[in-house]
Design a protein around this motif. Structure first.
Motif: not given
Length: 468
Positions: A413, A416-417, A420-421, A423, A425
């Motif tokens: 997750h 995937q985020r 998209r954004s 960002e 991690h």
């Protein structure tokens, strides 16, 4: 003048044209005023001639107006005024040798004769018209009476009347048709009908009728009559005293009698179905509420055990004491009579903790009303089981931290985020040094305690955005 006043009635001016009537009367009474004036004979003769012309012209104009208003006999009145000028015209057209043989009185009498003939024709025509209208009205009324009798027969409805003073009792054919077989001569009063009823009902009807007669009040009573085939049918009778010219009750009691057996049977079937539904609803463990226009109109006894509120406390309310109305209203609005709507909500029990429930709603008929039938089931225990299964499937039983399955889902997750954004991690890997030596030297129980302690400290110090 008398002729003019007769034509006034013939034209029906007092009833249908009061303003023209006043005008015509004023003109007709002008000759009377001439007698009150100090005139010479020559002046009087010339004045009376002018008044006559005025009366004739006014009568002709009013007759023409009434004719154009749709009153057909007015054409004869118009003709009677016009024909007055025929003798005058003849006296002017005839040769002087012939006209000398006739006096003014002859021409006047001839004029009056012609006028009377025309008026007589008008009266005959008016009488024929009235007879025709009367015949049509009688025919129409007769048809309406036949239709009323047929309608009463279809509706199993009849009427009766009873003159208390003369003791004359009459009953219609449609009323006799719905009563047990009896001759008209045997029905001398309302009590004659009640001989087919049970003794207690006879007394009840007799007392009610006697009270209505004494107080001159409305009479209403329901009763049952036994027919020759052994079938009992139910009836309802209503009656009122006819009012006299002074607005007071007369001695004439006019009433109706209606066979209400079908209605009674339908009411009984509805009551039985309603009781059957209630017995079935009370036998279930689910709380069932019947909503009409967002108001509870019925509830089963299971509501008391589940919600803490009995049917008497719920009926007439929206359920605001145990549920969020803002969440319930749209749920009821989208319900249909096909697939039931389902929703999970938190309900507040009476003097007890909140519970999680499953609401199911479907539209249906309750009597003759369109309602929402809502079933409420307590799923708190099921939710606890689901939470336990989720805990076992995604968390380590020793430390309470996410296991490999949940960790892989969270990593996937996060990736995937991040895609998209855009960002970033981070993944931090922590290892415990010398942990094997602790297990080997102090035992696995101590090793488990160490893992729990480390997990507790990590959860206490980790940020909310960090998954451990």
């Amino acid at each position: 003048m008398a002729n003019a006043l007769f034509l006034r009635q013939f034209l029906q001016l007092p009833h249908y044209a009061p303003k023209l009537d006043k005008l015509f009367c004023g003109v007709c009474y002008l000759p009377v005023l001439l007698y009150l004036l100090p005139l010479t004979i020559s002046q009087y003769e010339s004045s009376i001639l002018g008044v006559g012309i005025a009366v004739t012209a006014t009568g002709a104009a009013i007759s023409a107006l009434r004719f154009f208003q749709g009153y057909s006999p007015a054409k004869f009145a118009l003709a009677s005024y016009v024909i007055v000028f025929v003798p005058v015209t003849l006296s002017l057209l005839l040769p002087e040798s012939i006209s000398r043989e006739y006096t003014d009185a002859d021409f006047y009498n001839f004029s009056m004769m012609l006028q009377m003939i025309v008026i007589a024709c008008g009266l005959r025509s008016s009488i024929d018209t009235l007879n025709k209208q009367l015949s049509q009205e009688i025919s129409t009324r007769s048809k309406r009476e036949d239709q009323l009798t047929e309608a009463q027969h279809i509706a199993r409805y009849g009427d009766w009347s009873w003159n208390i003073g003369t003791q004359k009792f009459t009953i219609s054919e449609s009323a006799l048709a719905i009563l047990p077989a009896t001759d008209r001569e045997e029905v001398v009063d309302f009590h004659s009908i009640m001989r087919f009823a049970a003794l207690d009902q006879r007394r009840a009807v007799k007392d009610a009728l006697q009270k209505a007669i004494e107080d001159k009040q409305r009479f209403h009573q329901e009763f049952s009559l036994l027919f020759d085939d052994g079938i009992t049918r139910h009836f309802s009778s209503n009656a009122e005293f006819q009012l006299n010219d002074n607005g007071k009750a007369s001695d004439l009691l006019i009433g109706t009698i209606h066979d209400i057996t079908d209605k009674k049977n339908a009411d009984l079937a509805f009551t039985e179905n309603q009781q059957r539904w209630r017995d079935l609803a009370d036998a279930t463990f689910e709380a069932i509420l019947i909503y009409h226009d967002h108001i509870i109109i019925d509830a089963n006894h299971a509501c008391k055990a589940l919600l803490g509120y009995g049917p008497d406390e719920l009926i007439g309310t929206q359920g605001e004491s145990f549920i969020d109305i803002d969440a319930l209203t749209p749920f009821l609005d989208v319900s249909s009579d096909q697939q039931p709507e389902t929703q999970e909500l938190i309900l507040q029990q009476k003097h007890r903790p909140e519970i999680t429930v499953e609401l199911r709603s479907r539209r249906g008929k309750f009597g003759d009303q369109q309602v929402n039938i809502v079933a409420i089931r307590d799923i708190s225990e099921r939710k606890r089981y689901e939470q336990q299964l989720r805990q076992l499937g995604y968390y380590d039983s020793l430390t309470g931290l996410a296991n490999r399955s949940l960790f892989q889902q969270r990593v996937q997750h996060a990736i995937q985020r991040a895609q998209r954004s855009l960002e970033k991690h981070a993944l931090l890997f922590i290892d415990l040094d010398q942990f094997k030596n602790i297990n080997d030297s102090l035992g696995h129980n101590v090793g488990d305690l160490l893992l729990k302690k480390v997990a507790t400290r990590l959860k206490q110090r980790a940020l909310s955005l960090i998954h451990i």
